[in-house]
Design a protein around this motif. Structure first.
Motif, PDB file in Angstrom:
ATOM      1  N   GLU A   1      -0.390  -7.465 -16.112  1.00  0.00           N
ATOM      2  CA  GLU A   1      -2.053  -8.459 -16.377  1.00  0.00           C
ATOM      3  C   GLU A   1      -1.868  -9.234 -15.110  1.00  0.00           C
ATOM      4  O   GLU A   1      -2.771  -9.184 -14.332  1.00  0.00           O
ATOM      5  CB  GLU A   1      -1.697  -9.466 -17.378  1.00  0.00           C
ATOM      6  N   THR A   2      -0.563  -9.523 -14.573  1.00  0.00           N
ATOM      7  CA  THR A   2      -0.702 -10.451 -13.846  1.00  0.00           C
ATOM      8  C   THR A   2      -0.587  -9.769 -12.085  1.00  0.00           C
ATOM      9  O   THR A   2      -1.156 -10.142 -10.898  1.00  0.00           O
ATOM     10  CB  THR A   2       0.278 -11.534 -12.833  1.00  0.00           C
ATOM     11  N   LYS A   3      -0.382  -8.729 -12.000  1.00  0.00           N
ATOM     12  CA  LYS A   3      -0.343  -7.428 -11.248  1.00  0.00           C
ATOM     13  C   LYS A   3      -1.343  -7.304 -10.443  1.00  0.00           C
ATOM     14  O   LYS A   3      -1.766  -7.073  -9.381  1.00  0.00           O
ATOM     15  CB  LYS A   3      -0.003  -6.080 -11.309  1.00  0.00           C
ATOM     16  N   ALA A   4      -2.839  -7.237 -11.132  1.00  0.00           N
ATOM     17  CA  ALA A   4      -3.982  -7.630 -10.638  1.00  0.00           C
ATOM     18  C   ALA A   4      -4.717  -9.047 -10.306  1.00  0.00           C
ATOM     19  O   ALA A   4      -5.681  -8.808  -9.340  1.00  0.00           O
ATOM     20  CB  ALA A   4      -5.047  -7.613 -11.874  1.00  0.00           C
ATOM     21  N   LEU A   5      -3.755 -10.323 -10.583  1.00  0.00           N
ATOM     22  CA  LEU A   5      -4.323 -11.315  -9.907  1.00  0.00           C
ATOM     23  C   LEU A   5      -3.257 -11.113  -7.808  1.00  0.00           C
ATOM     24  O   LEU A   5      -3.770 -12.453  -8.182  1.00  0.00           O
ATOM     25  CB  LEU A   5      -3.435 -12.195 -10.040  1.00  0.00           C
ATOM     26  N   VAL A   6      -2.620 -10.317  -8.292  1.00  0.00           N
ATOM     27  CA  VAL A   6      -1.467 -10.710  -6.739  1.00  0.00           C
ATOM     28  C   VAL A   6      -1.658  -9.748  -6.086  1.00  0.00           C
ATOM     29  O   VAL A   6      -1.751  -8.370  -6.319  1.00  0.00           O
ATOM     30  CB  VAL A   6      -0.161 -10.671  -6.439  1.00  0.00           C
ATOM     31  N   SER A   7      -1.979 -10.350  -4.916  1.00  0.00           N
ATOM     32  CA  SER A   7      -1.927  -9.301  -2.980  1.00  0.00           C
ATOM     33  C   SER A   7      -0.671  -9.286  -2.490  1.00  0.00           C
ATOM     34  O   SER A   7      -0.674 -10.457  -1.933  1.00  0.00           O
ATOM     35  CB  SER A   7      -3.547  -9.449  -2.411  1.00  0.00           C
ATOM     36  N   TYR A   8      -0.038  -8.456  -2.420  1.00  0.00           N
ATOM     37  CA  TYR A   8       0.955  -8.223  -1.985  1.00  0.00           C
ATOM     38  C   TYR A   8       1.703  -7.889  -0.474  1.00  0.00           C
ATOM     39  O   TYR A   8       0.894  -6.439   0.203  1.00  0.00           O
ATOM     40  CB  TYR A   8       2.107  -7.616  -2.213  1.00  0.00           C
ATOM     41  N   LEU A   9       1.973  -8.415   1.089  1.00  0.00           N
ATOM     42  CA  LEU A   9       2.525  -7.782   2.372  1.00  0.00           C
ATOM     43  C   LEU A   9       3.145  -7.506   2.252  1.00  0.00           C
ATOM     44  O   LEU A   9       4.558  -8.888   2.750  1.00  0.00           O
ATOM     45  CB  LEU A   9       1.530  -8.255   3.226  1.00  0.00           C
ATOM     46  N   PRO A  10       4.358  -6.334   2.165  1.00  0.00           N
ATOM     47  CA  PRO A  10       5.192  -6.692   2.536  1.00  0.00           C
ATOM     48  C   PRO A  10       5.682  -6.456   3.958  1.00  0.00           C
ATOM     49  O   PRO A  10       5.454  -6.618   5.022  1.00  0.00           O
ATOM     50  CB  PRO A  10       5.993  -5.213   1.807  1.00  0.00           C
ATOM     51  N   ASP A  11       7.434  -6.973   4.292  1.00  0.00           N
ATOM     52  CA  ASP A  11       7.892  -6.886   5.171  1.00  0.00           C
ATOM     53  C   ASP A  11       8.370  -5.562   6.039  1.00  0.00           C
ATOM     54  O   ASP A  11       8.227  -5.607   7.397  1.00  0.00           O
ATOM     55  CB  ASP A  11       9.060  -8.407   5.090  1.00  0.00           C
ATOM     56  N   ARG A  12       7.895  -4.069   5.848  1.00  0.00           N
ATOM     57  CA  ARG A  12       7.524  -3.201   6.756  1.00  0.00           C
ATOM     58  C   ARG A  12       6.224  -2.286   6.110  1.00  0.00           C
ATOM     59  O   ARG A  12       6.491  -2.133   5.165  1.00  0.00           O
ATOM     60  CB  ARG A  12       8.385  -2.539   5.466  1.00  0.00           C
ATOM     61  N   MET A  13       6.386  -1.457   6.885  1.00  0.00           N
ATOM     62  CA  MET A  13       5.260  -0.423   6.224  1.00  0.00           C
ATOM     63  C   MET A  13       5.313   0.269   5.413  1.00  0.00           C
ATOM     64  O   MET A  13       6.608   0.643   5.314  1.00  0.00           O
ATOM     65  CB  MET A  13       4.603   0.340   7.518  1.00  0.00           C
ATOM     66  N   TYR A  14       4.786   0.534   4.276  1.00  0.00           N
ATOM     67  CA  TYR A  14       4.724   1.788   2.518  1.00  0.00           C
ATOM     68  C   TYR A  14       3.981   2.729   2.615  1.00  0.00           C
ATOM     69  O   TYR A  14       4.642   3.215   1.840  1.00  0.00           O
ATOM     70  CB  TYR A  14       5.104   0.955   1.639  1.00  0.00           C
ATOM     71  N   PHE A  15       3.246   2.697   4.108  1.00  0.00           N
ATOM     72  CA  PHE A  15       1.978   4.156   4.094  1.00  0.00           C
ATOM     73  C   PHE A  15       2.878   5.751   5.210  1.00  0.00           C
ATOM     74  O   PHE A  15       3.204   4.989   5.383  1.00  0.00           O
ATOM     75  CB  PHE A  15       0.440   4.097   4.606  1.00  0.00           C
ATOM     76  N   ALA A  16       1.722   6.323   4.683  1.00  0.00           N
ATOM     77  CA  ALA A  16       2.498   7.764   5.084  1.00  0.00           C
ATOM     78  C   ALA A  16       1.534   7.632   6.759  1.00  0.00           C
ATOM     79  O   ALA A  16       0.575   7.627   6.336  1.00  0.00           O
ATOM     80  CB  ALA A  16       1.940   8.983   4.506  1.00  0.00           C
ATOM     81  N   SER A  17       2.197   8.310   7.194  1.00  0.00           N
ATOM     82  CA  SER A  17       1.790   8.174   8.923  1.00  0.00           C
ATOM     83  C   SER A  17       0.784   8.281   9.013  1.00  0.00           C
ATOM     84  O   SER A  17      -0.329   8.136   9.993  1.00  0.00           O
ATOM     85  CB  SER A  17       2.867   7.670   9.451  1.00  0.00           C
ATOM     86  N   TRP A  18       0.234   9.794   9.170  1.00  0.00           N
ATOM     87  CA  TRP A  18      -0.847  10.792   8.644  1.00  0.00           C
ATOM     88  C   TRP A  18      -1.997  10.161   8.107  1.00  0.00           C
ATOM     89  O   TRP A  18      -3.798  10.478   8.538  1.00  0.00           O
ATOM     90  CB  TRP A  18      -0.971  11.725   8.313  1.00  0.00           C
ATOM     91  N   MET A  19      -2.056   9.159   7.617  1.00  0.00           N
ATOM     92  CA  MET A  19      -3.252   8.038   6.923  1.00  0.00           C
ATOM     93  C   MET A  19      -3.729   7.512   8.028  1.00  0.00           C
ATOM     94  O   MET A  19      -3.272   7.345   8.634  1.00  0.00           O
ATOM     95  CB  MET A  19      -2.657   7.413   5.902  1.00  0.00           C
ATOM     96  N   ARG A  20      -4.864   7.108   7.930  1.00  0.00           N
ATOM     97  CA  ARG A  20      -5.865   6.119   8.444  1.00  0.00           C
ATOM     98  C   ARG A  20      -6.289   5.077   7.707  1.00  0.00           C
ATOM     99  O   ARG A  20      -6.038   5.394   6.396  1.00  0.00           O
ATOM    100  CB  ARG A  20      -7.461   7.269   9.200  1.00  0.00           C
ATOM    101  N   ALA A  21      -6.751   4.240   8.904  1.00  0.00           N
ATOM    102  CA  ALA A  21      -6.962   2.245   7.798  1.00  0.00           C
ATOM    103  C   ALA A  21      -8.087   3.264   6.429  1.00  0.00           C
ATOM    104  O   ALA A  21      -7.807   2.353   6.081  1.00  0.00           O
ATOM    105  CB  ALA A  21      -7.446   1.377   8.546  1.00  0.00           C
ATOM    106  N   VAL A  22      -9.075   4.040   7.520  1.00  0.00           N
ATOM    107  CA  VAL A  22     -10.013   3.932   5.940  1.00  0.00           C
ATOM    108  C   VAL A  22      -9.796   4.949   4.890  1.00  0.00           C
ATOM    109  O   VAL A  22     -10.814   4.744   3.964  1.00  0.00           O
ATOM    110  CB  VAL A  22     -11.674   4.458   6.332  1.00  0.00           C
ATOM    111  N   ASP A  23      -8.367   5.663   4.975  1.00  0.00           N
ATOM    112  CA  ASP A  23      -8.131   6.940   3.997  1.00  0.00           C
ATOM    113  C   ASP A  23      -7.474   5.149   3.212  1.00  0.00           C
ATOM    114  O   ASP A  23      -7.838   4.921   1.547  1.00  0.00           O
ATOM    115  CB  ASP A  23      -7.246   7.272   3.980  1.00  0.00           C
ATOM    116  N   LEU A  24      -6.726   4.232   3.443  1.00  0.00           N
ATOM    117  CA  LEU A  24      -6.337   3.197   2.695  1.00  0.00           C
ATOM    118  C   LEU A  24      -7.338   2.032   2.469  1.00  0.00           C
ATOM    119  O   LEU A  24      -7.046   1.802   0.917  1.00  0.00           O
ATOM    120  CB  LEU A  24      -5.384   2.427   3.704  1.00  0.00           C
ATOM    121  N   PHE A  25      -8.545   2.708   2.991  1.00  0.00           N
ATOM    122  CA  PHE A  25      -9.403   1.517   1.922  1.00  0.00           C
ATOM    123  C   PHE A  25     -10.189   1.822   0.955  1.00  0.00           C
ATOM    124  O   PHE A  25     -10.182   1.386  -0.026  1.00  0.00           O
ATOM    125  CB  PHE A  25     -10.249   1.423   3.223  1.00  0.00           C
TER     126      PHE A  25
END
Length: 241
Positions: free
Chosen positions: A72-96
């Motif tokens: 239930e709390t996962k929907a309330l929390v926005s988390y910025l980790p200390d390292r990139m965790y997305f695939a390098s081929w993705m674009r910012a708009v894909d992530l959005f």
């Protein structure tokens, strides 16, 4: 709506025989920007991951917005980790697109506007971006949500000093004012001016939880100076550190 956004009671976390957090009692209210400070190994990232639900406590109680940390709390929390965790081929708009599908509180137009203000081209692929630009993309993903708790682990570590004020201003002007921002960082002098209060951890224990104004008024020093005083290296015999 719970008055305290974060409540820890006797919170402890161990990895085998090693204690990362020991008996943390802590309450953090809403509408605050809080610095989570301490040297390496003090338990900062462990506390953030417990609040995210990525780790489970060994002992004690942990709640966000009056709810035990969990699905239930996962929907309330926005988390910025200390390292990139997305695939390098993705674009910012894909992530959005991904975040818009996954989080109901994600504001797509706001994300695009933040990209423009931060000088990020949203159609560029991550592999073509500098480390600092990738961190800006992650910051946009986090701050474009209308979350209750924003957890930022070293949000300005990878950007040059000239960009730090701009990123801090982005955080200040884009978070949900009914929520709270918890910023873990080593760059205390850079973020001190935006903080309402600080939490100091040392060896997994809570050393201090105090408002920045009270630290300045009662101790007559900056948060950065207090941190250096508490955590300064103590010389060993022979003058070595």
């Amino acid at each position: 709506m719970s008055d305290n956004l974060i409540v820890c009671q006797g919170l402890a976390k161990s990895y085998g025989h090693k204690s990362a957090l020991t008996g943390i009692d802590l309450e953090v209210g809403r509408g605050r920007i809080v610095g989570l400070l301490g040297p390496n190994g003090s338990g900062k990232t462990t506390l953030i991951k417990l609040l995210c639900g990525l780790l489970q406590p060994t002992a004690g109680r942990l709640a966000v917005a009056g709810l035990p940390v969990g699905p239930e709390t996962k929907a309330l929390v926005s988390y910025l980790p200390d390292r990139m965790y997305f695939a390098s081929w993705m674009r910012a708009v894909d992530l959005f697109d991904l975040f818009r599908d996954f989080y109901r509180d994600f504001d797509y137009p706001k994300a695009l506007a933040m990209c423009k203000s931060l000088g990020v081209e949203p159609k560029d692929r991550l592999k073509s971006m500098s480390k600092g630009t990738k961190e800006k993309v992650q910051l946009v993903l986090v701050m474009a949500r209308k979350a209750q708790l924003y957890l930022l682990d070293e949000p300005i570590a990878g950007v040059d000093p000239a960009a730090r004020d701009f990123i801090l201003r982005t955080i200040l002007t884009n978070y949900n004012e009914e929520g709270t921002v918890l910023i873990s960082t080593h760059l205390i002098a850079d973020i001190e001016k935006v903080l309402d209060e600080v939490i100091l951890l040392k060896d997994g224990a809570l050393m201090l939880h105090e408002s920045v104004d009270r630290i300045r008024e009662e101790r007559g020093k900056s948060v950065d100076a207090l941190f250096r005083e508490i955590f300064r290296a103590v010389p060993m015999e022979g003058g070595e550190f």
